[in-house]
Design a protein around this motif. Structure first.
Motif, PDB file in Angstrom:
ATOM      1  N   ALA A 513      22.963  56.286  35.689  1.00 40.50           N
ATOM      2  CA  ALA A 513      23.264  56.959  36.952  1.00 40.50           C
ATOM      3  C   ALA A 513      24.099  56.064  37.859  1.00 40.50           C
ATOM      4  O   ALA A 513      25.011  56.534  38.554  1.00 40.50           O
ATOM      5  CB  ALA A 513      21.974  57.366  37.654  1.00 40.50           C
ATOM      6  N   LEU A 514      23.833  54.760  37.845  1.00 39.08           N
ATOM      7  CA  LEU A 514      24.603  53.840  38.685  1.00 39.08           C
ATOM      8  C   LEU A 514      26.011  53.629  38.134  1.00 39.08           C
ATOM      9  O   LEU A 514      26.957  53.426  38.900  1.00 39.08           O
ATOM     10  CB  LEU A 514      23.868  52.505  38.800  1.00 39.08           C
ATOM     11  N   VAL A 515      26.165  53.677  36.812  1.00 40.91           N
ATOM     12  CA  VAL A 515      27.511  53.600  36.247  1.00 40.91           C
ATOM     13  C   VAL A 515      28.316  54.825  36.676  1.00 40.91           C
ATOM     14  O   VAL A 515      29.495  54.717  37.035  1.00 40.91           O
ATOM     15  CB  VAL A 515      27.457  53.505  34.709  1.00 40.91           C
ATOM     16  N   GLY A 516      27.667  56.000  36.657  1.00 41.97           N
ATOM     17  CA  GLY A 516      28.351  57.204  37.135  1.00 41.97           C
ATOM     18  C   GLY A 516      28.722  57.107  38.606  1.00 41.97           C
ATOM     19  O   GLY A 516      29.815  57.527  39.014  1.00 41.97           O
ATOM     20  N   ALA A 517      27.817  56.545  39.410  1.00 37.53           N
ATOM     21  CA  ALA A 517      28.117  56.365  40.842  1.00 37.53           C
ATOM     22  C   ALA A 517      29.307  55.434  41.019  1.00 37.53           C
ATOM     23  O   ALA A 517      30.204  55.690  41.841  1.00 37.53           O
ATOM     24  CB  ALA A 517      26.889  55.830  41.561  1.00 37.53           C
ATOM     25  N   HIS A 518      29.337  54.358  40.249  1.00 37.81           N
ATOM     26  CA  HIS A 518      30.464  53.422  40.318  1.00 37.81           C
ATOM     27  C   HIS A 518      31.772  54.130  39.960  1.00 37.81           C
ATOM     28  O   HIS A 518      32.779  53.996  40.668  1.00 37.81           O
ATOM     29  CB  HIS A 518      30.207  52.258  39.348  1.00 37.81           C
ATOM     30  N   PHE A 519      31.758  54.899  38.884  1.00 36.79           N
ATOM     31  CA  PHE A 519      32.975  55.568  38.419  1.00 36.79           C
ATOM     32  C   PHE A 519      33.518  56.539  39.466  1.00 36.79           C
ATOM     33  O   PHE A 519      34.696  56.480  39.845  1.00 36.79           O
ATOM     34  CB  PHE A 519      32.679  56.307  37.109  1.00 36.79           C
ATOM     35  N   MET A 521      32.769  56.930  42.730  1.00 36.42           N
ATOM     36  CA  MET A 521      33.135  56.322  44.013  1.00 36.42           C
ATOM     37  C   MET A 521      34.486  55.632  43.918  1.00 36.42           C
ATOM     38  O   MET A 521      35.328  55.739  44.831  1.00 36.42           O
ATOM     39  CB  MET A 521      32.052  55.330  44.444  1.00 36.42           C
ATOM     40  N   ALA A 522      34.726  54.911  42.819  1.00 35.90           N
ATOM     41  CA  ALA A 522      35.994  54.211  42.663  1.00 35.90           C
ATOM     42  C   ALA A 522      37.152  55.186  42.504  1.00 35.90           C
ATOM     43  O   ALA A 522      38.214  55.017  43.125  1.00 35.90           O
ATOM     44  CB  ALA A 522      35.915  53.267  41.455  1.00 35.90           C
ATOM     45  N   LEU A 523      36.969  56.231  41.689  1.00 31.55           N
ATOM     46  CA  LEU A 523      38.055  57.182  41.443  1.00 31.55           C
ATOM     47  C   LEU A 523      38.379  57.998  42.692  1.00 31.55           C
ATOM     48  O   LEU A 523      39.546  58.114  43.096  1.00 31.55           O
ATOM     49  CB  LEU A 523      37.676  58.103  40.287  1.00 31.55           C
ATOM     50  N   ILE A 524      37.358  58.567  43.319  1.00 29.20           N
ATOM     51  CA  ILE A 524      37.593  59.374  44.520  1.00 29.20           C
ATOM     52  C   ILE A 524      38.135  58.493  45.644  1.00 29.20           C
ATOM     53  O   ILE A 524      39.054  58.889  46.382  1.00 29.20           O
ATOM     54  CB  ILE A 524      36.294  60.074  44.953  1.00 29.20           C
ATOM     55  N   GLY A 525      37.584  57.293  45.786  1.00 26.93           N
ATOM     56  CA  GLY A 525      38.074  56.387  46.814  1.00 26.93           C
ATOM     57  C   GLY A 525      39.538  56.038  46.617  1.00 26.93           C
ATOM     58  O   GLY A 525      40.315  55.998  47.587  1.00 26.93           O
ATOM     59  N   MET A 526      39.945  55.794  45.367  1.00 31.87           N
ATOM     60  CA  MET A 526      41.343  55.465  45.108  1.00 31.87           C
ATOM     61  C   MET A 526      42.260  56.634  45.451  1.00 31.87           C
ATOM     62  O   MET A 526      43.349  56.439  46.011  1.00 31.87           O
ATOM     63  CB  MET A 526      41.528  55.073  43.641  1.00 31.87           C
ATOM     64  N   MET A 527      41.839  57.850  45.146  1.00 34.71           N
ATOM     65  CA  MET A 527      42.669  59.004  45.478  1.00 34.71           C
ATOM     66  C   MET A 527      42.752  59.213  46.982  1.00 34.71           C
ATOM     67  O   MET A 527      43.816  59.547  47.521  1.00 34.71           O
ATOM     68  CB  MET A 527      42.111  60.257  44.796  1.00 34.71           C
ATOM     69  N   PHE A 528      41.629  59.033  47.702  1.00 36.24           N
ATOM     70  CA  PHE A 528      41.658  59.110  49.164  1.00 36.24           C
ATOM     71  C   PHE A 528      42.571  58.033  49.752  1.00 36.24           C
ATOM     72  O   PHE A 528      43.180  58.241  50.803  1.00 36.24           O
ATOM     73  CB  PHE A 528      40.247  58.945  49.724  1.00 36.24           C
ATOM     74  N   TYR A 529      42.658  56.910  49.077  1.00 34.97           N
ATOM     75  CA  TYR A 529      43.461  55.783  49.557  1.00 34.97           C
ATOM     76  C   TYR A 529      44.948  56.028  49.321  1.00 34.97           C
ATOM     77  O   TYR A 529      45.779  55.835  50.220  1.00 34.97           O
ATOM     78  CB  TYR A 529      43.010  54.514  48.826  1.00 34.97           C
ATOM     79  N   HIS A 575      32.310  48.692  44.173  1.00 35.46           N
ATOM     80  CA  HIS A 575      32.283  47.317  43.655  1.00 35.46           C
ATOM     81  C   HIS A 575      30.893  46.698  43.815  1.00 35.46           C
ATOM     82  O   HIS A 575      30.463  45.904  42.972  1.00 35.46           O
ATOM     83  CB  HIS A 575      33.329  46.473  44.388  1.00 35.46           C
ATOM     84  N   LEU A 576      30.215  47.050  44.889  1.00 34.07           N
ATOM     85  CA  LEU A 576      28.840  46.573  45.058  1.00 34.07           C
ATOM     86  C   LEU A 576      27.937  47.141  43.973  1.00 34.07           C
ATOM     87  O   LEU A 576      27.081  46.439  43.423  1.00 34.07           O
ATOM     88  CB  LEU A 576      28.322  46.959  46.446  1.00 34.07           C
ATOM     89  N   VAL A 577      28.147  48.430  43.646  1.00 29.84           N
ATOM     90  CA  VAL A 577      27.366  49.045  42.571  1.00 29.84           C
ATOM     91  C   VAL A 577      27.679  48.369  41.243  1.00 29.84           C
ATOM     92  O   VAL A 577      26.778  48.084  40.438  1.00 29.84           O
ATOM     93  CB  VAL A 577      27.654  50.559  42.496  1.00 29.84           C
ATOM     94  N   PHE A 578      28.959  48.094  40.997  1.00 27.07           N
ATOM     95  CA  PHE A 578      29.345  47.413  39.757  1.00 27.07           C
ATOM     96  C   PHE A 578      28.716  46.027  39.667  1.00 27.07           C
ATOM     97  O   PHE A 578      28.239  45.616  38.591  1.00 27.07           O
ATOM     98  CB  PHE A 578      30.868  47.302  39.681  1.00 27.07           C
ATOM     99  N   ALA A 579      28.705  45.296  40.783  1.00 27.96           N
ATOM    100  CA  ALA A 579      28.095  43.967  40.780  1.00 27.96           C
ATOM    101  C   ALA A 579      26.617  44.051  40.426  1.00 27.96           C
ATOM    102  O   ALA A 579      26.098  43.231  39.650  1.00 27.96           O
ATOM    103  CB  ALA A 579      28.286  43.301  42.140  1.00 27.96           C
TER     104      ALA A 579
END
Length: 606
Positions: A513-519, A521-529, A575-579
């Motif tokens: 579940a945390l790997v999914g959260a990492h994926f 968050m990173a993908l949506i965040g990059m598109m918002f950016y 990145h915090l989730v990935f760490a």
């Protein structure tokens, strides 16, 4: 005679059309700024992305329609032949019996009690627990990492340290990036010189370049080079020396930049030369180690991954010498050297190295051979040919000679060859395996990396054209593009490799579940950016060409910078989730290998 006249008229029309297009291209620099949609650079950007997608959709549609039609015809023919054969071989009484049986079958209905009984279930062994309760899974079950031969514990420990240090720099570097994003929205948040934008921005870029990406790549490279060579690492002490030298370079470079001590030579070479020398020595040691491993390999062939990885290290040493030796750092020579250093750092260090890792990890994770070794070699040599001449496309309309700018543009167009070859190779390797995306927590990272390798690289080619530079250069469009490539390609691929390798080294997996959260968050965040920055930057470029005041364009970018801060916050949170996921795979938590634990316990009891 009439046909000759028609042919001449046709040729004249074609020549006239070509002259018209040439004249319009030559005058592109003087076009109306408000006509942005008709700008060749914008059109090329859209076409480059849409053409392969439309072709793929068309080919798939045609193939599917033909296949469906063929299957329908085959089934209809088989049914017709079966009916005819049955009718010809049966008499009247048999036909009547068949029709009666068919009528009975058609009219049959289930009573909905076929699988039910009148007696309550007896659960003497406790196998049925709350049969009326339904547990809804919000996260689908994922497959565990495949069991692999055990790695030398000393090598595994060293790789974990490389990845751990890289993750530390990722969190620190993007925390600074998060703070810089907030400064765009609230520029007066502080007045401390060490925290000024001009000092923190190179801290952010250099920390994620040389700390996060470089350390992660080198650590993963040791595993790949040693595995495909089927031999031992020559010297782990060399690897540890390189580890400490590179970390020292990033640490001292960060302190010096925040203190205002920098090289002043351009982007990504802000570290002063004694500090960058530490990184160079560490990289030279790494290259020596890699070459020694490959020289003592057991297989006769050198696998394509080692071609990419070793070449990346060699090119980066050359790039550093070009960027820091003072012999050609006068006048325009420094600008040309800067273009070479900056762009080769991205393409010939990060991209080349990561592609080498993909050629090992992707087929191994799919348990499928690479689709085409020849396409991999084509992509390798064509990238070396074209990428090494494109640095000056960042200085279009500058005082750099026009022919050198044109050479960079032509090289940028040539980059379509390795990108198309590499993307085709990766997607064809995944062919027949796309159904695994739903049950794998690593393959989505691979797929995102492949998609952005294609789209981000093609976008870079479109940006190189002069007409596109009129709108996008000196705007945040370049910032969006760099994040599409360094984040969408390099970071996503590195995360895919980490989630693939670390469970093999430690026997523990992250919480899915945390790997999914990492994926996500990173993908949506990059598109918002990136997407808002590309839109706002195009509008800003148009306003510049219309002669609007600079400060007005700054004010108009405010809402797009808000989206940048929102997207950056999601990326930073991922990145915090990935760490934490890396920590759970190396120290505790996560999902342990229960089968191994059971057998270990049985051995102790025996």
């Amino acid at each position: 005679m009439k046909s000759r006249l028609n042919a001449r008229s046709w040729r004249s029309a074609v020549v006239f059309l070509l002259l018209l297009l040439a004249s319009s291209s030559a005058m592109a620099q003087k076009q109306d700024a408000g006509d942005v949609i008709s700008n060749p650079g914008v059109i090329i950007t859209i076409v480059l992305i849409l053409i392969p997608l439309l072709i793929a959709v068309y080919l798939v549609t045609v193939k599917v329609r033909a296949l469906v039609a063929k299957i329908k015809i085959r089934e209809a023919s088989a049914q017709k032949n079966a009916v005819l054969e049955e009718l010809n071989s049966a008499d009247a009484d048999q036909l009547s019996a068949i029709l009666a049986q068919r009528e009975k079958a058609v009219s049959y209905k289930l009573s909905n009690h076929e699988l039910a009984g009148t007696l309550p279930p007896e659960d003497k062994k406790g196998l049925i627990n709350q049969p009326n309760q339904v547990n809804i899974r919000f996260v689908p079950a994922k497959k565990r990492s495949a069991k692999r031969p055990q790695v030398n514990p000393a090598l595994a420990k060293m790789i974990i340290w490389y990845l751990g240090a890289a993750t530390l720099w990722l969190v620190l570097g993007t925390s600074i990036g998060e703070y810089l994003g907030i400064k765009f929205v609230s520029p007066d948040v502080d007045h401390v010189s060490w925290l000024s934008f001009g000092r923190l921005r190179p801290v952010h870029t250099n920390m994620v370049f040389w700390g996060w990406s470089s350390l992660a790549m080198i650590g993963l490279g040791y595993y790949v080079v040693y595995t495909v060579s089927n031999t031992a690492v020559k010297s782990l002490s060399w690897a540890w020396a390189s580890f400490w030298l590179i970390n020292a370079s990033v640490f001292f470079g960060t302190i010096s930049l925040m203190a205002g001590v920098n090289n002043g030579g351009g982007e990504y070479r802000e570290y002063i030369w004694p500090i960058m020398l530490l990184f160079g020595i560490g990289l030279a040691i790494t290259l020596g180690n890699y070459l020694t491993i490959i020289a003592k390999r057991k297989p006769k062939e050198i696998y394509v991954s080692n071609w990419y990885i070793v070449s990346a290290a060699i090119f980066t040493i050359v790039i550093s010498l070009v960027g820091y030796l003072p012999f050609w750092q006068n006048g325009l020579g420094e600008t040309i050297a800067q273009g070479y250093y900056m762009h080769q750092g991205v393409g010939m260090w990060f991209m080349l190295f990561v592609l080498g890792l993909v050629y090992y990890f992707l087929p191994q994770q799919l348990n499928t051979p690479i689709y085409s070794y020849s396409l991999g070699i084509l992509a390798f040599w064509s990238q070396i040919l074209f990428y090494t001449v494109i640095g000056t496309h960042h200085f279009i309309f500058s005082a750099i000679p026009w022919w050198l700018q044109t050479t960079a543009i032509v090289g940028s167009m040539g980059m379509l060859i390795p990108v198309a070859a590499g993307t085709t190779n990766f997607l064809m390797t995944m062919r027949g395996n796309f159904h695994k995306l739903g049950t794998s927590y690593t393959l989505p990272f691979y797929l995102v990396g492949i998609v952005f390798y294609f789209t981000g690289s093609f976008q870079g080619t479109a940006e190189a054209f002069r007409t596109a530079n009129l709108y996008w250069h000196f705007t945040d469009f370049t910032v969006a593009h760099s994040h599409l490539t360094m984040y969408g390609i390099i970071a996503f691929f590195l995360w895919a490799f980490v989630y693939t390798l670390v469970p093999r080294l430690t026997g523990k997996e992250p919480l899915h579940a945390l790997v999914g959260a990492h994926f996500w968050m990173a993908l949506i965040g990059m598109m918002f950016y990136t997407v808002p920055l590309m839109i706002g930057s195009t509008i800003r470029g148009v306003e510049w060409m219309e002669g609007k005041p600079f400060i007005d364009t700054v004010a108009n970018m405010a809402p797009y910078w808000v989206w940048r801060a929102i997207g950056g916050s999601l990326m930073w949170g991922s990145h915090l989730v990935f760490a934490y996921n890396l920590y759970s795979m190396t120290r505790g938590g996560g999902i342990a290998n229960q089968q191994a634990l059971v057998f270990e316990q049985l051995k102790k009891e025996d």
